[in-house]
Design an enzyme around this catalytic site. Structure first.
Site: not given
Length: 248
Positions: A15, A62, A89, A154, A158
């Site tokens: 998605s 996973d 991604n 998060y 990143k």
């Protein structure tokens, strides 16, 4: 920017941004391994590619688990051939006040967002080195550039991914393998839909172009980075953010 004869893997391709990237690389001629922890979503993306005349295989994996990655890589090689393009991604996000971040939440976010790309790279890089050509694109986030409230876990994951990108770019510079990163900003995806914020209002006040990006716009940048035309670009952060942030 034809990719005919090359095999790509896109993680988290069931998605959102990953799906758009898988569809775009297939449109440019690549055979695509569609990897996602959501097996049915991966199957739908792969089916969309094959319905359009492309070649794809769906793998339920996973992307933070070494054994799952090894199995998906083996299945992709068997079906499509050596893997020369990797788009890391797959990612997860959470909004958690810093004092409420548990070890379990922290470890899971870093496992998927940072360890996962490292493990996928380890599994697939030998194909690229054997060919003397390869492309790795890591999907990071503007959160490492600007910070993000209640997203310390998060943003840290990143930011670490950008560091990994640059370290690999230097290490692999003489091999024909390039490594770059795209940090999306406000992109219209299912993940963003879960964020506790008024998306349109935020875009109007924080993005100079006053709109969210589209997954297809990020996919177009990815398509360039994995092409022969981008052969002299490595270690770069290519921001697709409507003018929200300038620099690396």
């Amino acid at each position: 920017m034809g990719l005919s004869g090359r095999v790509a893997v896109v993680t988290g391709a069931g998605s959102g941004i990953g799906k758009a990237m898988a569809l775009r690389l297939a449109r440019d001629g690549a055979a695509v391994g569609v990897w996602d922890w959501a097996g049915e979503a991966a199957e739908r993306t792969a089916a969309e590619i094959t319905a359009a005349g492309g070649q794809a295989i769906a793998c339920h994996a996973d992307c933070s688990a070494r054994d799952d990655i090894a199995a998906a890589a083996a299945r992709t090689r068997e079906a499509l051939g050596p893997i020369l393009i990797l788009v890391n991604n797959a990612g997860i996000a959470a909004f958690t006040p810093v004092l409420d971040i548990t070890d379990e939440i922290w470890d899971r976010i870093l496992a998927v967002n940072l360890k996962g790309p490292f493990l996928c790279t380890q599994a697939i890089l030998p194909d690229m080195l054997a060919a003397g050509w390869g492309r790795i694109v890591n999907i990071s986030s503007s959160s490492f550039q600007l910070g993000s409230s209640q997203m310390a876990h998060y943003a840290s994951s990143k930011g670490g991914l950008v560091g990994l990108t640059r370290a690999l770019a230097i290490e692999l510079a003489m091999t024909g393998v390039t490594v770059n990163t795209i940090p999306p900003s406000f992109c219209d995806t299912p993940m963003l839909a879960d964020a506790p914020v008024d998306h349109d209002a935020y875009a109007r006040t924080h993005v100079p172009m006053q709109r969210m990006s589209k997954p297809e716009e990020l996919a177009a940048t990815c398509a360039f980075l994995v092409s022969d035309d981008a052969g002299f670009m490595t270690g770069q952060t290519i921001s697709v953010n409507g003018g929200r942030y300038f620099g690396n």
